[in-house]
Every structure is written in C-alpha cells, then in structure tokens.
Design a protein around this motif. Structure first.
Motif, short mmCIF file in Angstrom:
data_model
loop_
_atom_site.label_atom_id
_atom_site.label_comp_id
_atom_site.label_asym_id
_atom_site.label_seq_id
_atom_site.Cartn_x
_atom_site.Cartn_y
_atom_site.Cartn_z
N THR A 156 90.56 39.53 -36.51
CA THR A 156 91.68 38.60 -36.34
C THR A 156 91.80 37.63 -37.50
N ALA A 157 90.66 37.23 -38.06
CA ALA A 157 90.68 36.26 -39.16
C ALA A 157 91.18 36.86 -40.47
N THR A 158 90.96 38.17 -40.67
CA THR A 158 91.35 38.79 -41.94
C THR A 158 92.68 39.55 -41.86
N LEU A 159 93.21 39.73 -40.66
CA LEU A 159 94.52 40.38 -40.53
C LEU A 159 95.58 39.68 -41.38
N PRO A 160 95.61 38.34 -41.42
CA PRO A 160 96.61 37.67 -42.26
C PRO A 160 96.53 38.03 -43.74
N LEU A 161 95.36 38.45 -44.20
CA LEU A 161 95.25 38.86 -45.60
C LEU A 161 96.01 40.15 -45.85
N TYR A 162 95.96 41.06 -44.88
CA TYR A 162 96.75 42.28 -44.98
C TYR A 162 98.24 41.94 -44.97
N GLU A 163 98.61 40.99 -44.12
CA GLU A 163 100.02 40.57 -44.06
C GLU A 163 100.44 39.90 -45.37
N SER A 164 99.52 39.17 -46.00
CA SER A 164 99.83 38.57 -47.30
C SER A 164 100.07 39.65 -48.35
N PHE A 165 99.29 40.73 -48.27
CA PHE A 165 99.48 41.87 -49.17
C PHE A 165 100.87 42.45 -49.01
N LEU A 166 101.28 42.71 -47.77
CA LEU A 166 102.60 43.31 -47.53
C LEU A 166 103.73 42.38 -47.94
N ALA A 167 103.50 41.08 -47.83
CA ALA A 167 104.54 40.11 -48.16
C ALA A 167 104.59 39.78 -49.65
N GLY A 168 103.58 40.24 -50.41
CA GLY A 168 103.53 39.89 -51.83
C GLY A 168 103.24 38.42 -52.05
N ALA A 169 102.56 37.79 -51.12
CA ALA A 169 102.29 36.36 -51.20
C ALA A 169 101.33 36.04 -52.34
N VAL A 170 101.50 34.85 -52.92
CA VAL A 170 100.58 34.35 -53.93
C VAL A 170 99.62 33.38 -53.27
N LEU A 171 98.33 33.64 -53.40
CA LEU A 171 97.29 32.83 -52.77
C LEU A 171 96.40 32.19 -53.83
N GLY A 172 95.61 31.23 -53.40
CA GLY A 172 94.58 30.67 -54.26
C GLY A 172 93.22 31.26 -53.90
N PHE A 173 92.36 31.44 -54.89
CA PHE A 173 91.04 32.04 -54.69
C PHE A 173 90.00 31.16 -55.35
N ARG A 174 88.93 30.85 -54.59
CA ARG A 174 87.87 30.02 -55.13
C ARG A 174 86.54 30.49 -54.56
N VAL A 175 85.52 30.52 -55.41
CA VAL A 175 84.17 30.85 -54.98
C VAL A 175 83.26 29.71 -55.43
N ALA A 176 82.44 29.19 -54.52
CA ALA A 176 81.57 28.07 -54.84
C ALA A 176 80.13 28.41 -54.49
N TYR A 177 79.21 28.11 -55.40
CA TYR A 177 77.78 28.33 -55.21
C TYR A 177 77.02 27.02 -55.40
N ASP A 178 76.01 26.80 -54.58
CA ASP A 178 75.04 25.75 -54.81
C ASP A 178 73.80 26.38 -55.42
N GLY A 179 73.31 25.79 -56.50
CA GLY A 179 72.11 26.31 -57.14
C GLY A 179 70.85 25.81 -56.47
N VAL A 180 69.74 26.44 -56.79
CA VAL A 180 68.44 26.00 -56.29
C VAL A 180 67.88 24.89 -57.16
N THR A 181 68.02 25.04 -58.49
CA THR A 181 67.61 23.99 -59.41
C THR A 181 68.43 22.74 -59.12
N GLY A 182 67.76 21.62 -58.93
CA GLY A 182 68.40 20.40 -58.45
C GLY A 182 69.70 20.04 -59.14
N GLY A 183 70.79 19.94 -58.36
CA GLY A 183 72.08 19.52 -58.88
C GLY A 183 72.89 20.61 -59.54
N SER A 184 72.38 21.82 -59.63
CA SER A 184 73.12 22.91 -60.28
C SER A 184 74.19 23.46 -59.34
N ALA A 185 75.26 23.98 -59.91
CA ALA A 185 76.36 24.52 -59.12
C ALA A 185 77.21 25.43 -60.00
#
Length: 315
Positions: A237-266
């Motif tokens: 149910t949560a990812t069905l809208p992504l398929y609908e975005s594909f069919l609609a040709g919608a423009v989305l924003g994409f971001r990936v965020a990581y926290d590092g192990v070494t103190g304060g790294s990202a």
C-alpha cells in the motif's frame, strides 16, 4: 601477494603533471589498462608475406581504469572531488555537485602491483579524469562507489608516490541509511531493498591533434551529461503511489541520508527532480511481489541535479 597491492589518487597541478602525494583507497579490483594502438602501412610489394616489421609503430593512446570500493565515513573527499563538477566546504561538511559547465579536474592514479618473486612496481597513471560514477546500496552490503577514469599515459619507473590513509574510518552500510522521496510537496521515508544512482559526465576523451605529440589533450564536456538511478521495493500500500507516479510522469524529489560511525560523520545524496521510467510490479511463485523503479535524474532548474554532502569531522 594481493595484500601488497595499493591504489591511490592525488590532485595534479596541471593535466598530465604527476601529483607529488596521494590519498589511499581500498579498491576492490585492478582494472587499470593501457590501450595503445598501432599505425601500420600496407601496399603492393613483391614477395610480401604480411605487414612488414618496419611499417608498424605503436602509439600511446592512454587508457582507462576504475576505482571501486566500499565508501568510508572518512577519507573520500579527494575521490568525490574527482567525480563531481564543483566542490564547496563549510566546516567539516563538503558539498560535491553537478553543474552546467565544468573543467574536469585531473588526478594521478597510482596502482602498486606486487611481483610474484617479491617487491612491487608502482604504475603511475597521469591525466586521470572521471568520466562516470555510480553509487549502489543493497541490503546486507556496504555502500558501494565506483568511479571510471580516463587517463593520458602511464609509467612504471621510480619509487612509489607517498600514500596517506585515514587513521580511523568505517564503511557506510545499509543499516545506517534512509531513502526519502518527496511527492506532492511531502517528503516521506521509503523502505527499499536496493538503490543506485549514476552519472555520465559527457566528456570527450579522444582529443588528439597533429602537433608532434602523441598524447591526448585534457577531456572536455562535449555532450549533455546524463544521470539516472533505480529503486527496488516490495509492492504494498505504501509503494503503490510510486507506480502511480510512474504512470503520471510525476517529478519527485529523491534523497538518501546516512549517519556515519566515526563521530559526527554523515553522507547525504540529493536529487531534487527525478522521474520514474518504469515499471510494473511483478508477482512471483516463490517470493513477495516486488517492483523495480528505474528513474531519470533531471535538472530542477534552481539547484544541482545531483549533490552529495560528505561530512568528515576534523578533516
């Protein structure tokens, strides 16, 4: 032994001028290959058996190599500088981004290869310019980064260039990253099993001239760069809208965020404008229904198409 091998890169003061020091990276393969070509002459000649030995000459055409590794939370700044068009820093945070124009920075890449009978030989590739790059993350694996280099020429004389490694550094991995999509102005996390993003910088690498010099000139941008990526998700149910975005040709924003192990790294990768180019969910007899969503990364018009913020504390 392979344990004696090493790969490192260092910024050049000018294209083809070897660096004096390098940053070491824990590369996972050795693909650095020279690609010389031969100029030969053929013509009618009585008794000719094949091309004459004195009618053939080798020409240094440079070559290519890849640096593929697990991306660590400290020490990757030099490599990311090589891969992107611009770099800016605020404190410990370094932002690497694509741009509308670029003069690609050149680097020296040193591949130290061990000999079977002992000792090593340092192969120094000068005039190295990144032509393509790729991030890839799968469940149960570290975050992978690969940069493809074009180089001007290579030598294997003299002592190795100094190599500097970070004192402490830990790989980014799937347990420390979150993928976000912005749809209809709202950013939400998305549970993915794999994500990737890659770029082709559109550089012309075969700039050779009749100038009494066989070596190529510095690569320059000759075509529109292209950037793309891919997500793999379970179909629910949560990812069905992504398929609908594909069919609609919608423009989305994409971001990936990581926290590092070494103190304060990202680490954060941002693509403000993406558009899915496929595809329908796929059911299976022996697995959950899944959906692969390739996407094009577009120019948002107001910011970089791709930017990476890499924070390495105390650097």
């Amino acid at each position: 032994m392979a344990l004696d091998a090493a790969i490192s890169i260092g910024a050049e003061s000018a294209y083809g001028v070897a660096a004096s020091a390098t940053r070491g990276y824990e590369g996972q393969s050795d693909s650095w290959k020279a690609k010389p070509e031969f100029v030969e002459s053929k013509g009618f000649r009585s008794g000719l058996q094949t091309v004459r030995a004195d009618r053939r000459r080798i020409v240094d055409m440079g070559g290519e190599g890849e640096l593929e590794l697990d991306l660590l939370d400290d020490g990757a700044r030099t490599l990311l500088t090589a891969a992107f068009d611009t770099v800016s820093s605020t404190g410990d945070a370094h932002t690497f981004a694509t741009a509308g124009s670029t003069v690609p920075a050149s680097f020296t890449a040193q591949m130290v290869r061990p000999k079977v009978d002992g000792g090593t030989v340092p192969y120094k590739h000068v005039g190295c310019v990144v032509t393509e790059w790729e991030f890839e993350q799968e469940v149960e694996n570290p975050l992978k980064f690969k940069a493809t280099f074009d180089f001007q020429t290579v030598s294997h004389n003299g002592p190795p260039l100094p190599i500097d490694y970070p004192e402490t550094s830990v790989p980014y991995d799937w347990t420390r990253g979150v993928v976000y999509l912005t749809r209809n102005g709202t950013e939400t996390p998305v549970a993915v099993t794999k994500w990737s993003a890659k770029g082709n910088r559109g550089l012309k690498t075969d700039r050779r001239f009749i100038r009494g010099n066989q070596l190529k000139a510095q690569p320059k941008r000759a075509e529109l760069p292209s950037y793309e990526g891919e997500l793999e998700v379970e179909f629910d149910t949560a990812t069905l809208p992504l398929y609908e975005s594909f069919l609609a040709g919608a423009v989305l924003g994409f971001r990936v965020a990581y926290d590092g192990v070494t103190g304060g790294s990202a680490l954060e990768l941002r693509c403000p404008a993406i558009q899915f180019t496929g595809e329908s969910p796929e059911a299976s007899l022996d697995d959950l229904t899944r959906m692969t969503l390739p996407f094009a990364i577009l120019d948002p018009g107001t910011s970089a198409a791709v930017s990476v913020v890499y924070t390495e504390p105390g650097d």
